[in-house]
Design a protein around this motif. Sequence first.
Motif, PDB file in Angstrom:
ATOM      1  N   UNK A 450       0.807  -1.227   0.000  1.00 41.04           N
ATOM      2  CA  UNK A 450       0.000   0.000   0.000  1.00 41.04           C
ATOM      3  C   UNK A 450       0.839   1.276   0.000  1.00 41.04           C
ATOM      4  N   UNK A 451       2.027   1.231   0.607  1.00 43.05           N
ATOM      5  CA  UNK A 451       2.822   2.453   0.765  1.00 43.05           C
ATOM      6  C   UNK A 451       4.203   2.360   0.141  1.00 43.05           C
ATOM      7  N   UNK A 452       4.564   1.165  -0.328  1.00 47.42           N
ATOM      8  CA  UNK A 452       5.874   0.992  -0.932  1.00 47.42           C
ATOM      9  C   UNK A 452       5.754   0.659  -2.400  1.00 47.42           C
ATOM     10  N   UNK A 453       6.597  -0.260  -2.851  1.00 48.51           N
ATOM     11  CA  UNK A 453       6.617  -0.616  -4.275  1.00 48.51           C
ATOM     12  C   UNK A 453       5.834  -1.902  -4.517  1.00 48.51           C
ATOM     13  N   UNK A 454       5.294  -2.015  -5.723  1.00 50.13           N
ATOM     14  CA  UNK A 454       4.584  -3.227  -6.153  1.00 50.13           C
ATOM     15  C   UNK A 454       5.224  -3.725  -7.440  1.00 50.13           C
ATOM     16  N   UNK A 455       4.933  -5.004  -7.785  1.00 46.63           N
ATOM     17  CA  UNK A 455       5.567  -5.595  -8.976  1.00 46.63           C
ATOM     18  C   UNK A 455       4.538  -6.068 -10.003  1.00 46.63           C
ATOM     19  N   UNK A 456       3.298  -5.659  -9.837  1.00 51.14           N
ATOM     20  CA  UNK A 456       2.289  -6.084 -10.791  1.00 51.14           C
ATOM     21  C   UNK A 456       0.915  -6.153 -10.162  1.00 51.14           C
ATOM     22  N   UNK A 457      -0.024  -6.714 -10.918  1.00 51.06           N
ATOM     23  CA  UNK A 457      -1.407  -6.839 -10.456  1.00 51.06           C
ATOM     24  C   UNK A 457      -1.889  -8.263 -10.643  1.00 51.06           C
ATOM     25  N   UNK A 458      -2.654  -8.754  -9.686  1.00 51.21           N
ATOM     26  CA  UNK A 458      -3.211 -10.094  -9.770  1.00 51.21           C
ATOM     27  C   UNK A 458      -4.313 -10.171 -10.819  1.00 51.21           C
ATOM     28  N   UNK A 459      -4.630 -11.416 -11.246  1.00 48.43           N
ATOM     29  CA  UNK A 459      -5.686 -11.624 -12.232  1.00 48.43           C
ATOM     30  C   UNK A 459      -7.026 -11.093 -11.741  1.00 48.43           C
ATOM     31  N   UNK A 460      -7.324 -11.333 -10.468  1.00 48.71           N
ATOM     32  CA  UNK A 460      -8.604 -10.886  -9.909  1.00 48.71           C
ATOM     33  C   UNK A 460      -8.550  -9.483  -9.341  1.00 48.71           C
ATOM     34  N   UNK A 461      -7.446  -8.763  -9.580  1.00 49.30           N
ATOM     35  CA  UNK A 461      -7.296  -7.425  -9.031  1.00 49.30           C
ATOM     36  C   UNK A 461      -6.485  -7.455  -7.751  1.00 49.30           C
ATOM     37  N   UNK A 462      -5.837  -6.359  -7.431  1.00 48.12           N
ATOM     38  CA  UNK A 462      -5.018  -6.292  -6.227  1.00 48.12           C
ATOM     39  C   UNK A 462      -3.543  -6.271  -6.576  1.00 48.12           C
ATOM     40  N   UNK A 463      -2.828  -5.289  -6.017  1.00 45.09           N
ATOM     41  CA  UNK A 463      -1.400  -5.151  -6.306  1.00 45.09           C
ATOM     42  C   UNK A 463      -0.605  -6.270  -5.636  1.00 45.09           C
ATOM     43  N   UNK A 464       0.498  -6.644  -6.293  1.00 39.60           N
ATOM     44  CA  UNK A 464       1.398  -7.665  -5.749  1.00 39.60           C
ATOM     45  C   UNK A 464       2.530  -6.957  -5.024  1.00 39.60           C
ATOM     46  N   UNK A 537     -17.737  -0.706   6.764  1.00 40.83           N
ATOM     47  CA  UNK A 537     -16.642  -1.308   7.536  1.00 40.83           C
ATOM     48  C   UNK A 537     -15.569  -1.844   6.595  1.00 40.83           C
ATOM     49  N   UNK A 538     -14.378  -2.039   7.161  1.00 40.50           N
ATOM     50  CA  UNK A 538     -13.258  -2.566   6.386  1.00 40.50           C
ATOM     51  C   UNK A 538     -13.255  -4.075   6.479  1.00 40.50           C
ATOM     52  N   UNK A 539     -13.501  -4.748   5.365  1.00 39.35           N
ATOM     53  CA  UNK A 539     -13.582  -6.213   5.339  1.00 39.35           C
ATOM     54  C   UNK A 539     -12.202  -6.812   5.603  1.00 39.35           C
ATOM     55  N   UNK A 540     -12.060  -7.540   6.699  1.00 37.47           N
ATOM     56  CA  UNK A 540     -10.774  -8.148   7.023  1.00 37.47           C
ATOM     57  C   UNK A 540     -10.312  -9.119   5.936  1.00 37.47           C
ATOM     58  N   UNK A 541     -11.267  -9.824   5.326  1.00 37.14           N
ATOM     59  CA  UNK A 541     -10.935 -10.854   4.341  1.00 37.14           C
ATOM     60  C   UNK A 541     -11.378 -10.403   2.949  1.00 37.14           C
ATOM     61  N   UNK A 542     -10.958  -9.214   2.591  1.00 37.38           N
ATOM     62  CA  UNK A 542     -11.310  -8.645   1.293  1.00 37.38           C
ATOM     63  C   UNK A 542     -10.717  -9.478   0.157  1.00 37.38           C
ATOM     64  N   UNK A 543     -11.379  -9.445  -0.993  1.00 35.62           N
ATOM     65  CA  UNK A 543     -10.856 -10.127  -2.180  1.00 35.62           C
ATOM     66  C   UNK A 543      -9.426  -9.667  -2.463  1.00 35.62           C
TER      67      UNK A 543
END
Length: 582
Positions: A450-464, A537-543
């Motif tokens: 969330x605050x540093x670097x990422x290396x791509x995106x998952x198939x279903x969405x969401x940074x790696x 609310x913030x879903x603890x087990x978000x997709x």
Amino acid sequence: MGEEVKLKEETEKMEKLEKMENGGSPSSPAVKYYGWRAMPYIIGNETFEKLGTLGTSSNLLVYLTSVFHIKSVDAATLINAFSGTTSFAPIIGAFLSDAYLGRYATLAYSSIASLVGMFILTLTAAVSGLHPHDCKVGDTCQKATAGQMAVLFASFAFLVVGAGGIRPCSMPFGADQFNPNTEDGKRGINSFFNWYYFTFTGAMMISATVIIYVQSTLSWSIGLAIPTILMFVACVFYFMGSKIYVKVLPEGSPFTSIVQVFAAATKKKGLKQPKDPNQDLFDPPHVSSLVTKLHHTDQFRFLDKAAIVTSSDEIKPNGFPVDPWKLCSIQQVEEVKCLLRIIPIWTTGIIYYLAVVQQSTYVILAALQSDRHLGPHFQIPAASFTVFAMLAQTLWIPFYDRLLVPRLRKLTGKEEPISLLQRMGIGILLSTVAMVVSAVVEVKRRSIANHGSTIGTMLGGGAISSMSSLWMVPQLMILGVSEAFNLISQIEFYYKEFPEHMRSVAGALAFLNLAFGNYLSGFLVTIIHKTTGAEGRKNWLSQDLNKGRLDMFYVVIAGIGVFNLIYFILCAKWYRFKGARQ
């Protein structure tokens, strides 16, 4: 003439003794044990069967999310339900084997069922019409149709049937091939258990590396076809040895005696407790050489009434009651007490598995959103991370058995310096520690994403996240050592503490623990997902785990583990081992 009669009688006695030494009875033909001659077929079957079934099930979570486009929470819940049912089925399989089919027939039917299940699952990957169309990152993925899900569930059903028969019967069937009344046979049984564990661990590691790599990087159809072919080879090995196997016939339901004790105790609930149980309760001569003679204990004394002899109770000349539903022996009563004493200890295993089963669900999902690269060209399949727990277990066991225990024996002067219950407690403690470590690592992974670097995106969405997934290795290694303490001790505990004629059920009890552990995990996931995922609310087990609080999920499991450890300590202090005199 008299000498000839005596000689004939002595000869008959010797023949009967020889039959009994070879595993037969005076009135039945002697059993011919082939021992190690039967092992190439049995161990070959075990090796290929484990490679097949584990190679199919180890990567199912990734298969469901990437091929069938099922949401991660739903996929985790489905895997928990499937794993739980697969682990629950051995209880039914053990009952059918002991009561009706026998172990040979049960294994035969179950092996074929597993083969059919794997073949259908392979078809879901190989036939384009049996799974949703492929989609790319950023696309809206098509959901599976009702027909496609029906075929998938059909494969699961056959796999459950297969596991229900194979898991409780494979170890006892292998041990059946050795004569338990000879020294060579006893050594053979011990060696077989070692070989069984070796093939199981080896198959798990190969499945978690080679087969999963093929599935994740080359082709799902090929990756699922390989386990199917291996299962076919396992069936061939099994049936090749049919002519030389010792096939123990079913002896009736082991649960009948248990029900009889409760029925008799209920009918006599109005009677007073006997003043001297050792003198006043029904205690016919113990004739079994297999089952240990149990002495009367003061726990669960309401069951003692089942063994009170009244004026209406009739006893046969051979010492057995005419109506076993009205009068039971002390031996029967104490066997039921053994089972009742085990239940509290057994329930702690359900909660223990709540931590262990996360290896096959959220650890994999977290690995998918981490940097899994080893070098520029190789990426570790997410489902292969479970191999680190297996590796820790494999390394720890010889260290513990060959180095640590001998030194502790010298220090304590005890043959068993760390008791079974102590080892189980250490395992529960380590599983709790593993969940705390998991929470710390997840906070770091999510923070970098969330605050540093990422290396791509998952198939279903969401940074790696750019955090190396190898940071998850310590928590998995701790869980592996935890299993080495708790799981192996559980199996040994049930084997020793169950009445000997119920050991097939004892073998299934650890799987039943795993079943309820999976169900409990699925229930907890559903509750947390619905509770924390409510509006606003913030879903603890978000997709997308980067938007969730998976660390808090781990903290909840750790907290449950602390209460489980306290509960286990209380149960262990109360427990009385089988055969202990009052």
